[in-house]
Design a protein around this motif. Structure first.
Motif, PDB file in Angstrom:
ATOM      1  N   ASP A 272      -1.126  11.571   2.078  1.00 18.44           N
ATOM      2  CA  ASP A 272      -2.290  11.429   1.199  1.00 18.44           C
ATOM      3  C   ASP A 272      -2.074  10.277   0.218  1.00 18.44           C
ATOM      4  OD1 ASP A 272      -4.714  12.644   1.256  1.00 18.44           O
ATOM      5  OD2 ASP A 272      -4.084  14.478   0.214  1.00 18.44           O
ATOM      6  N   ALA A 273      -0.913  10.266  -0.419  1.00 16.42           N
ATOM      7  CA  ALA A 273      -0.639   9.243  -1.439  1.00 16.42           C
ATOM      8  C   ALA A 273      -0.640   7.841  -0.810  1.00 16.42           C
ATOM      9  CB  ALA A 273       0.696   9.529  -2.112  1.00 16.42           C
ATOM     10  N   LEU A 274       0.015   7.708   0.349  1.00 15.91           N
ATOM     11  CA  LEU A 274       0.079   6.386   0.999  1.00 15.91           C
ATOM     12  C   LEU A 274      -1.317   5.880   1.359  1.00 15.91           C
ATOM     13  CD1 LEU A 274       1.416   3.996   2.469  1.00 15.91           C
ATOM     14  CD2 LEU A 274       1.721   5.509   4.453  1.00 15.91           C
ATOM     15  N   THR A 275      -2.118   6.753   1.942  1.00 12.35           N
ATOM     16  CA  THR A 275      -3.434   6.299   2.419  1.00 12.35           C
ATOM     17  C   THR A 275      -4.405   6.057   1.266  1.00 12.35           C
ATOM     18  OG1 THR A 275      -3.990   8.624   2.855  1.00 12.35           O
ATOM     19  CG2 THR A 275      -3.232   7.299   4.722  1.00 12.35           C
ATOM     20  N   GLU A 276      -4.146   6.656   0.115  1.00  7.24           N
ATOM     21  CA  GLU A 276      -4.977   6.359  -1.064  1.00  7.24           C
ATOM     22  C   GLU A 276      -4.503   5.070  -1.737  1.00  7.24           C
ATOM     23  OE1 GLU A 276      -7.725   8.022  -2.041  1.00  7.24           O
ATOM     24  OE2 GLU A 276      -7.434   9.176  -0.201  1.00  7.24           O
ATOM     25  N   ARG A 277      -3.175   4.923  -1.829  1.00  7.77           N
ATOM     26  CA  ARG A 277      -2.607   3.773  -2.561  1.00  7.77           C
ATOM     27  C   ARG A 277      -2.763   2.470  -1.768  1.00  7.77           C
ATOM     28  NH1 ARG A 277       2.774   5.709  -3.878  1.00  7.77           N
ATOM     29  NH2 ARG A 277       1.638   7.112  -5.255  1.00  7.77           N
ATOM     30  N   HIS A 278      -2.574   2.566  -0.453  1.00  7.35           N
ATOM     31  CA  HIS A 278      -2.624   1.364   0.401  1.00  7.35           C
ATOM     32  C   HIS A 278      -3.564   1.620   1.580  1.00  7.35           C
ATOM     33  CE1 HIS A 278       0.783  -0.291  -1.784  1.00  7.35           C
ATOM     34  NE2 HIS A 278       1.492   0.802  -1.509  1.00  7.35           N
ATOM     35  N   PRO A 279      -4.871   1.677   1.323  1.00  7.93           N
ATOM     36  CA  PRO A 279      -5.790   2.006   2.424  1.00  7.93           C
ATOM     37  C   PRO A 279      -5.649   1.018   3.583  1.00  7.93           C
ATOM     38  CG  PRO A 279      -6.969   1.837   0.311  1.00  7.93           C
ATOM     39  CD  PRO A 279      -5.564   1.379   0.060  1.00  7.93           C
ATOM     40  N   ASP A 280      -5.650   1.554   4.790  1.00  9.51           N
ATOM     41  CA  ASP A 280      -5.635   0.787   6.044  1.00  9.51           C
ATOM     42  C   ASP A 280      -4.324   0.029   6.288  1.00  9.51           C
ATOM     43  OD1 ASP A 280      -8.164   1.757   6.127  1.00  9.51           O
ATOM     44  OD2 ASP A 280      -9.182  -0.182   6.058  1.00  9.51           O
ATOM     45  N   ALA A 281      -3.296   0.318   5.520  1.00 13.61           N
ATOM     46  CA  ALA A 281      -1.994  -0.327   5.744  1.00 13.61           C
ATOM     47  C   ALA A 281      -1.162   0.525   6.713  1.00 13.61           C
ATOM     48  CB  ALA A 281      -1.257  -0.497   4.423  1.00 13.61           C
ATOM     49  N   PHE A 282      -0.275  -0.151   7.453  1.00 14.02           N
ATOM     50  CA  PHE A 282       0.607   0.536   8.415  1.00 14.02           C
ATOM     51  C   PHE A 282       2.062   0.172   8.138  1.00 14.02           C
ATOM     52  CE2 PHE A 282      -3.436   0.260  10.712  1.00 14.02           C
ATOM     53  CZ  PHE A 282      -3.581   1.562  11.181  1.00 14.02           C
ATOM     54  N   PRO A 283       2.613   0.602   7.009  1.00 12.51           N
ATOM     55  CA  PRO A 283       4.009   0.249   6.735  1.00 12.51           C
ATOM     56  C   PRO A 283       4.955   0.911   7.738  1.00 12.51           C
ATOM     57  CG  PRO A 283       3.228   1.863   5.149  1.00 12.51           C
ATOM     58  CD  PRO A 283       2.040   1.478   5.976  1.00 12.51           C
ATOM     59  N   LEU A 284       6.096   0.254   7.969  1.00 11.05           N
ATOM     60  CA  LEU A 284       7.088   0.780   8.911  1.00 11.05           C
ATOM     61  C   LEU A 284       8.226   1.498   8.195  1.00 11.05           C
ATOM     62  CD1 LEU A 284       5.724  -1.498  10.683  1.00 11.05           C
ATOM     63  CD2 LEU A 284       7.958  -1.741  11.754  1.00 11.05           C
ATOM     64  N   TYR A 285       8.597   0.969   7.024  1.00  6.36           N
ATOM     65  CA  TYR A 285       9.791   1.494   6.363  1.00  6.36           C
ATOM     66  C   TYR A 285       9.633   1.349   4.852  1.00  6.36           C
ATOM     67  CZ  TYR A 285      10.677  -3.543   6.484  1.00  6.36           C
ATOM     68  OH  TYR A 285      10.541  -4.897   6.356  1.00  6.36           O
ATOM     69  N   THR A 286      10.434   2.097   4.133  1.00  4.64           N
ATOM     70  CA  THR A 286      10.420   2.004   2.676  1.00  4.64           C
ATOM     71  C   THR A 286      11.548   1.081   2.211  1.00  4.64           C
ATOM     72  OG1 THR A 286      11.886   3.921   2.431  1.00  4.64           O
ATOM     73  CG2 THR A 286       9.503   4.354   2.402  1.00  4.64           C
ATOM     74  N   ARG A 287      11.430   0.624   0.986  1.00  9.33           N
ATOM     75  CA  ARG A 287      12.541  -0.061   0.320  1.00  9.33           C
ATOM     76  C   ARG A 287      12.741   0.664  -1.010  1.00  9.33           C
ATOM     77  NH1 ARG A 287      10.794  -5.374  -0.174  1.00  9.33           N
ATOM     78  NH2 ARG A 287      11.393  -5.745   1.992  1.00  9.33           N
ATOM     79  N   GLY A 288      13.928   1.242  -1.188  1.00  8.45           N
ATOM     80  CA  GLY A 288      14.154   2.052  -2.382  1.00  8.45           C
ATOM     81  C   GLY A 288      13.168   3.217  -2.468  1.00  8.45           C
ATOM     82  N   GLY A 289      12.718   3.682  -1.320  1.00 10.67           N
ATOM     83  CA  GLY A 289      11.825   4.838  -1.295  1.00 10.67           C
ATOM     84  C   GLY A 289      10.357   4.493  -1.437  1.00 10.67           C
ATOM     85  N   ARG A 290      10.001   3.205  -1.526  1.00 13.77           N
ATOM     86  CA  ARG A 290       8.585   2.778  -1.632  1.00 13.77           C
ATOM     87  C   ARG A 290       8.166   2.106  -0.331  1.00 13.77           C
ATOM     88  NH1 ARG A 290       6.705   4.888  -6.342  1.00 13.77           N
ATOM     89  NH2 ARG A 290       8.495   5.009  -7.713  1.00 13.77           N
ATOM     90  N   TRP A 291       7.028   2.499   0.221  1.00 15.22           N
ATOM     91  CA  TRP A 291       6.571   1.889   1.470  1.00 15.22           C
ATOM     92  C   TRP A 291       6.418   0.390   1.302  1.00 15.22           C
ATOM     93  CZ3 TRP A 291       7.395   4.368   5.665  1.00 15.22           C
ATOM     94  CH2 TRP A 291       7.261   5.751   5.738  1.00 15.22           C
ATOM     95  N   VAL A 292       6.936  -0.374   2.237  1.00 20.64           N
ATOM     96  CA  VAL A 292       6.815  -1.837   2.225  1.00 20.64           C
ATOM     97  C   VAL A 292       5.560  -2.194   3.020  1.00 20.64           C
ATOM     98  CG1 VAL A 292       7.878  -4.008   2.927  1.00 20.64           C
ATOM     99  CG2 VAL A 292       9.309  -2.128   2.077  1.00 20.64           C
ATOM    100  N   VAL A 293       4.577  -2.715   2.322  1.00 21.16           N
ATOM    101  CA  VAL A 293       3.306  -3.064   2.959  1.00 21.16           C
ATOM    102  C   VAL A 293       3.334  -4.569   3.222  1.00 21.16           C
ATOM    103  CG1 VAL A 293       0.801  -3.092   2.654  1.00 21.16           C
ATOM    104  CG2 VAL A 293       2.161  -1.173   1.786  1.00 21.16           C
ATOM    105  N   ASP A 294       3.003  -4.957   4.433  1.00 20.98           N
ATOM    106  CA  ASP A 294       3.042  -6.369   4.839  1.00 20.98           C
ATOM    107  C   ASP A 294       4.459  -6.940   4.796  1.00 20.98           C
ATOM    108  OD1 ASP A 294       0.314  -6.406   5.264  1.00 20.98           O
ATOM    109  OD2 ASP A 294      -0.089  -6.930   3.174  1.00 20.98           O
ATOM    110  N   GLY A 295       5.450  -6.133   5.078  1.00 27.78           N
ATOM    111  CA  GLY A 295       6.829  -6.629   5.147  1.00 27.78           C
ATOM    112  C   GLY A 295       7.135  -7.139   6.539  1.00 27.78           C
ATOM    113  N   GLU A 296       8.344  -7.666   6.708  1.00 23.71           N
ATOM    114  CA  GLU A 296       8.762  -8.145   8.023  1.00 23.71           C
ATOM    115  C   GLU A 296       8.818  -6.953   8.983  1.00 23.71           C
ATOM    116  OE1 GLU A 296      12.520 -10.387  10.156  1.00 23.71           O
ATOM    117  OE2 GLU A 296      12.530 -10.189   7.986  1.00 23.71           O
ATOM    118  N   ALA A 297       8.358  -7.151  10.228  1.00 19.02           N
ATOM    119  CA  ALA A 297       8.260  -6.002  11.130  1.00 19.02           C
ATOM    120  C   ALA A 297       9.076  -6.147  12.417  1.00 19.02           C
ATOM    121  CB  ALA A 297       6.812  -5.754  11.487  1.00 19.02           C
ATOM    122  N   TRP A 298       9.496  -7.326  12.795  1.00 20.24           N
ATOM    123  CA  TRP A 298      10.158  -7.605  14.070  1.00 20.24           C
ATOM    124  C   TRP A 298       9.169  -7.471  15.217  1.00 20.24           C
ATOM    125  CZ3 TRP A 298      13.719  -4.520  17.687  1.00 20.24           C
ATOM    126  CH2 TRP A 298      14.412  -5.392  18.538  1.00 20.24           C
TER     127      TRP A 298
END
Ligand code: GLY
Length: 394
Positions: A39-65
């Motif tokens: 719920d929190a992720l989809t409200e905070r970053h609508p339509d984003a598809f993060p793969l991993y967190t950094r320090g426990g925070r989802w990385v949005v638009d980070g490097e994906a390989w």
């Protein structure tokens, strides 16, 4: 020639199997955490598809390989939409599940990746099962055809996204989409190339002791196997734990589509290696062969293996073996349910499961939450819960 079955073989557990009573508490906490985090992720970053967190925070638009994870958020939303505590939450998750699935529909034609099973089986398959809408099945079939279109007759495999001479064990978690498309359409060519891919993988990526190599390289001109290598494991001769999970889960799924006992045997061999290596430490390191690994855990591998072992427990004929796999699956879920791994709904950590690893060498998502770890953990909880009677069975 191996036939593709019209429907998947069912997962049938021994009738007297008892699930550890501690499982119910872990399941309740898992769903509460997932509801809060998703719920929190989809409200905070609508339509984003993060793969991993950094320090426990989802990385949005980070490097994906590579883009292989866009189904795992929608997949969690589908599971949550079926079990959220109240009708308003169920409706909210359902609307988001449809939305996040629709966002990836254009990927059915993406023939640059090998991961369309990850994208569409976790989303459109769940959606189709709930509604029976043939348009959703068409999406699955189209994605399965795209998967099969990557086939290289010289070598007999669908290559990884990386290079045409590279075959990944990961593809075993995706190849059933081509088998599904074959079953739906009666297209024997689709079935033939998908089965050949599995036979090539079995021959060149699964070793005599049941360990799986991450990658095999081939000579492009002749199709001749050249060497086992790795991208995400410790060394070319290592045992990358997540690849082991992909193998035991994927070969089991392919057995369900084909009834070909060679694939069941390979699923068992890779599962037995997993069980042996995790007898004491249920959550493995990134690669078992790494001497003194600086981080002891790769939780996403354990999450995927738990689901794969549970599936295999319902496929093998021998009740004793079935109990070994089922017991190991439940014990793995219980280990991941420890607060060390399972985040609290109210803490700042934004993922569900801590201590996952994406790509150690690239230093991406190391000792963090990873989207597929959260998905496969919930998938394992969901499967066990259906058996344990808290949910309708498959
Ligand atoms: N390359 C897919 C994975 O990280 O498992």
């Amino acid at each position: 020639m191996t036939q593709v079955l019209p429907t998947m073989l069912p997962v049938v557990l021994p009738h007297d199997l008892r699930v550890d009573p501690a499982f119910a508490g872990v399941a309740t906490r898992a769903w509460a955490t997932a509801a809060a985090k998703v719920d929190a992720l989809t409200e905070r970053h609508p339509d984003a598809f993060p793969l991993y967190t950094r320090g426990g925070r989802w990385v949005v638009d980070g490097e994906a390989w590579t883009n292989w994870c866009e189904g795992f958020l929608g997949g969690q939303l589908w599971m949550l939409s079926e079990r959220a505590g109240d009708a308003a939450a169920r409706d909210r998750f359902r609307a988001k599940a449809e939305h996040y699935s629709t966002l990836i529909e254009h990927r059915t034609a993406d023939d640059t990746v090998h991961d369309l099973g990850f994208l569409f089986w976790s989303t459109y398959r769940r959606w189709y099962e709930l509604t029976g809408d043939p348009r959703l099945n068409d999406v699955l079939v189209a994605a399965g055809r795209t998967t099969a279109s990557r086939y290289r007759p010289v070598g007999g495999y669908m290559p990884s996204f990386r290079r045409p001479d590279s075959l990944f064990i990961d593809i075993m978690m995706n190849i059933h989409l081509a088998l599904y498309a074959a079953a739906q359409t009666g297209d024997e060519d689709l079935a033939r190339v998908a089965v050949q891919h599995c036979l090539t993988t079995r021959r060149h990526l699964v070793r005599g002791d049941g360990s799986a190599s991450h990658e095999a390289m081939f000579d492009l001109a002749t199709g001749r196997f050249v060497a086992q290598t790795t991208q995400q494991g410790w060394s070319d001769a290592g045992s990358w734990a997540r690849g082991q999970a992909w193998a035991l889960y994927g070969f089991g799924t392919v057995y369900r589509f084909t009834g070909d006992r060679r694939f069941l045997a390979t699923a068992q061999a890779t599962a037995d290696f997993w069980v042996e290596r995790t007898r004491t430490a249920l959550v493995p390191p990134n690669d078992w062969e790494e001497p003194d690994p600086p981080r002891p855990w790769e939780s996403s591998a354990a999450a995927a293996a738990a689901g794969g072992l549970w599936q295999l427990a319902g496929l093998v004929q021998d009740p004793a073996r079935s109990r070994v796999y089922a017991d190991h699956a439940v014990r793995t879920v219980l280990a991941l349910g420890d607060p060390q791994f399972l985040a609290d709904p109210d803490e700042d950590w934004e993922g569900v499961l801590k201590h996952g690893v994406y790509h150690e060498r690239k230093d991406l998502g190391v000792d963090e939450s990873v989207m597929w770890g959260d998905y496969w953990f919930l998938d394992a909880v969901d499967s066990i819960e259906r058996y344990a009677g808290r949910r309708p069975a498959d």
